[in-house]
Design an enzyme around this catalytic site. Sequence first.
Site, PDB file in Angstrom:
ATOM      1  N   ASP A 211       3.013   4.081 -30.946  1.00  0.00           N
ATOM      2  CA  ASP A 211       3.658   4.527 -32.524  1.00  0.00           C
ATOM      3  C   ASP A 211       2.690   4.599 -33.559  1.00  0.00           C
ATOM      4  O   ASP A 211       3.092   4.992 -34.542  1.00  0.00           O
ATOM      5  CB  ASP A 211       4.523   3.206 -32.782  1.00  0.00           C
ATOM      6  CG  ASP A 211       6.081   3.211 -32.257  1.00  0.00           C
ATOM      7  OD1 ASP A 211       6.444   3.903 -32.066  1.00  0.00           O
ATOM      8  OD2 ASP A 211       6.439   1.827 -31.624  1.00  0.00           O
TER       9      ASP A 211
HETATM   10  C1  BGC Z   1       3.680  -1.693 -35.191  1.00  0.00           C
HETATM   11  C2  BGC Z   1       3.899  -1.201 -33.945  1.00  0.00           C
HETATM   12  C3  BGC Z   1       5.202  -0.854 -33.783  1.00  0.00           C
HETATM   13  C4  BGC Z   1       5.377   0.097 -34.996  1.00  0.00           C
HETATM   14  C5  BGC Z   1       7.183   0.355 -34.699  1.00  0.00           C
HETATM   15  C6  BGC Z   1       4.082  -0.632 -36.358  1.00  0.00           C
HETATM   16  O1  BGC Z   1       3.717  -1.123 -37.498  1.00  0.00           O
HETATM   17  O2  BGC Z   1       2.187  -2.037 -35.578  1.00  0.00           O
HETATM   18  O3  BGC Z   1       3.401  -2.164 -33.148  1.00  0.00           O
HETATM   19  O4  BGC Z   1       5.652  -0.293 -32.532  1.00  0.00           O
HETATM   20  O5  BGC Z   1       5.433  -0.473 -36.140  1.00  0.00           O
HETATM   21  O6  BGC Z   1       7.642   1.007 -35.868  1.00  0.00           O
HETATM   22  C1  NOJ Z   2       6.004  -1.850 -30.016  1.00  0.00           C
HETATM   23  C2  NOJ Z   2       7.022  -0.749 -29.938  1.00  0.00           C
HETATM   24  O1  NOJ Z   2       8.334  -1.485 -29.783  1.00  0.00           O
HETATM   25  C3  NOJ Z   2       6.921  -0.033 -28.729  1.00  0.00           C
HETATM   26  O2  NOJ Z   2       7.849   0.876 -28.566  1.00  0.00           O
HETATM   27  C4  NOJ Z   2       5.298   0.737 -28.773  1.00  0.00           C
HETATM   28  O3  NOJ Z   2       5.514   1.423 -27.578  1.00  0.00           O
HETATM   29  C5  NOJ Z   2       4.412  -0.145 -28.998  1.00  0.00           C
HETATM   30  N1  NOJ Z   2       4.767  -1.015 -30.054  1.00  0.00           N
HETATM   31  C6  NOJ Z   2       3.146   0.504 -29.056  1.00  0.00           C
HETATM   32  O4  NOJ Z   2       2.970   0.899 -30.481  1.00  0.00           O
END
Ligand code: BGC
Ligand code: NOJ
Length: 814
Positions: A487
């Site tokens: 993400d």
């Molecule tokens: C986090 C990620 C997460 C994402 C979801 C980010 O701020 O670091 O781990 O998957 O938000 O929106």
């Molecule tokens: C947490 C999110 O829930 C997941 O969908 C994502 O793949 C990981 N973060 C990595 O960014």
Amino acid sequence: MKYGYFDDLNREYVITQPDTPLPWINYLGCQAYFGIISNTAGGYSFYRDARLRRLTRYRYNNAPFDFGGRYVYLRDNESKEFWSPSWQPTRHELKDYSCRHGMGYTVIGSSYKGIEAHTRYFVPLDENLEIWQLTVTNKRAVKASISAFASIEFCLWDAQDDSTNFQRNFSIGQVEVEDGVIYHKTEYRERRDHFAYFATSAKGGSFDTQRDVFLGHYRGWDKPATVEAGQLTNSIAHGWAPIGAHQAKLELAPGETRQIVFVLGYHENPVAEKFDPPGSQTINKKTVKPVIAKYLDPKEADAAFERLRQYWESVLGVFQVNTPDIHTNRMVNIWNAYQCMATFNMSRSASFYESGIGRGLGFRDSNQDLLGFVHMVPARARERILDLAATQLPTGGAYHQYQPLTKRGNNDVGSGFNDDPHWLIIGVAAYLKETGDWSILDEPVPYDNAPGSETPLYEHLQRSFRYTLDRLGPHGLPLIGRADWNDCLNLNCFSDTPGQSFQTTTNKDGKVAESVFIAGLFVHAGQELAAIAKHRGLDAEASTYLSEVAKMDQVVRKHGWDGEWFLRAYDDFGAKIGSKECEEGKIFIETNGYCVLAGIGLEDGLAARALDSTRKHLATKHGIVLQQPAYSRYYLNLGEISSYPPGYKENAGIFCHNNPWVIIAETRLGHGDEAHDYYSRINPSAREEISDLHRCEPYVYAQMIAGRDAPTHGEAKNSWLTGTAAWNYYAIVQWILGVRTALDGLEIAPVIPKNWQGFTATRTFRGVVYKISIERKGDGNSIALTVDGKPIKGNVVSPPADGRREVVVKGILS
Ligand code: BGC
Ligand code: NOJ
């Protein structure tokens, strides 16, 4: 140092010291009513949606970390001393403190000056309530006069509004008290037809419902004025902060034990029957009263507890294993499976690191959660798949998240995470392999929940696959969109303003940045879809998928290979990410794990080189970091990944979710030692001894362990709600132990460490119990199988044609 121990026989983790490095929590409930409970009774409850139907209030990020919960106080009426058997909130000295977190229940207790007390908290199956059974024993040689208090603070339903909109909320709180039951009815007078209640089996006690009367001015939960004085005041809340507090007086003879039951619950009335008498403003309690009366009876409470125990016995019984490694055994047999239930239920919404008011259910997350859940309650997996697919867009794209209460796609985040659609294929494939229920593919499912837009679920999968083919970039690799699995790899966003979303503030049209990860995922999902098509007799269609997969495989070799490892992506300028040419972020875990998992480069040595490079550059003793070198500054063209300080989260943290991709990749190359070694590095049970460093619970996975660039290397964060749960379960069970579901039966293909002499397992699969034993006779991974004593060809055991309910499978590894 350890703060407790595993009691594997009882399926419990027993915490013996209350001041754990972080709150170590458990979940109550597994259907519609849920609670979070910490080892010192902190936490809260909600009905279905942690934001919109919050029953009790909780203040996150508190100091101490965990404050607010299901608090019990005892007061010695002679000495006037009071304490909490769960340590919090009074933090009074105690003897023999213990917290037993078990499957859907928690028991916390201790003793003080000869008064022993413990409370068992759980949610009965099929009910929207929780039971607290407080048992108090007088171990003194003389009689004891004890007051027992139990308390909760009600939340005014919408947890977001509750923690911000004080100008309104301080005026709307309302309660009723009838027959000693406290009913919380804020907003019931207008548009709500639900209320909460807090009841006790103790007759004739007193209560309080106004928080500041219970606590007293300028006092906290650690020292309520009424508890100190030994008398509740029967206050009725009008506005401010409604609570539920009960007091019971216990005169205990030496050796005497008494139990008091408290029930906290949620109830809905039909709109037309909200009030009794009709036309009044009084809650109609006709349907709730029998429920309350039932569970206040300790015998009924015990029976409900027993049903819960049996439920978990049967859910966990679907797969049980006995290997030479105790950490493998207890995670597979108990805790990892249990965590998969929590991630299935909560997605990423409510934990001590997810506030319950943020994300709904993630499309990508919930599909992946199925990998570790589907065997436990397939019917719920089916329902989830259909809900998820109904939020898919006609283009094949997907809303990134949806709200559990409305089941509607979430517009704030929208769509355009270009990996999302493929996870639906992977989720559905896992369901089909588990159940053999092909009828799901014919279920009519709408797009974007629009009535009239229904097609069979199968077409949703076709559109998922097509989605990528319609969005290829300059090298023929998939365009990344807002982000892929990572993400935080935001190649089209260029966010330069504080507070902007890294994912959704798009300034570029996104026709250049490509993801090698999505290419790997496409290859994997394409093979799954081809196998499904073939099984349905659609041979030509299956060949088309396989030829697209083969093309993508070629593109990855040509444009996604960096010489020693797989590239990660191309940015908006067409520059490489995850290449030796880069100054930072030269090598990433995701593509090296996933491309090999998908089978790319297995034959010609690319896969082996990718895994060697992963080992050389990314592996640490605490797990495999996400990339190296970590980004030392913020890169506008990369986005959130470079926003984190080096070593944390996606910026070179050990993002545990993707470690199992490498584990599976190692098994695909037949490397059982390496696979299990990686598995053990992040296995929380194997890390129990270093709890002071690890800090999170030793019984569940955390999303992240700080990477080698972090000053706190080895420290875990964000326990419980992470894709790590399902993926590690899937990796150890299906790829290392090799007890793998396939479309045609149960495949047995272990890739275990060389020094394991074998293992035994029981697997219930499509109604048949498979008693499996694997014996090692040589160093390799070739397997010869017998089923009920007869040798079979290959390694897929088909369900017995003659209706036998149990078969014995023996495998010799050589
Ligand atoms: C986090 C990620 C997460 C994402 C979801 C980010 O701020 O670091 O781990 O998957 O938000 O929106
Ligand atoms: C947490 C999110 O829930 C997941 O969908 C994502 O793949 C990981 N973060 C990595 O960014």
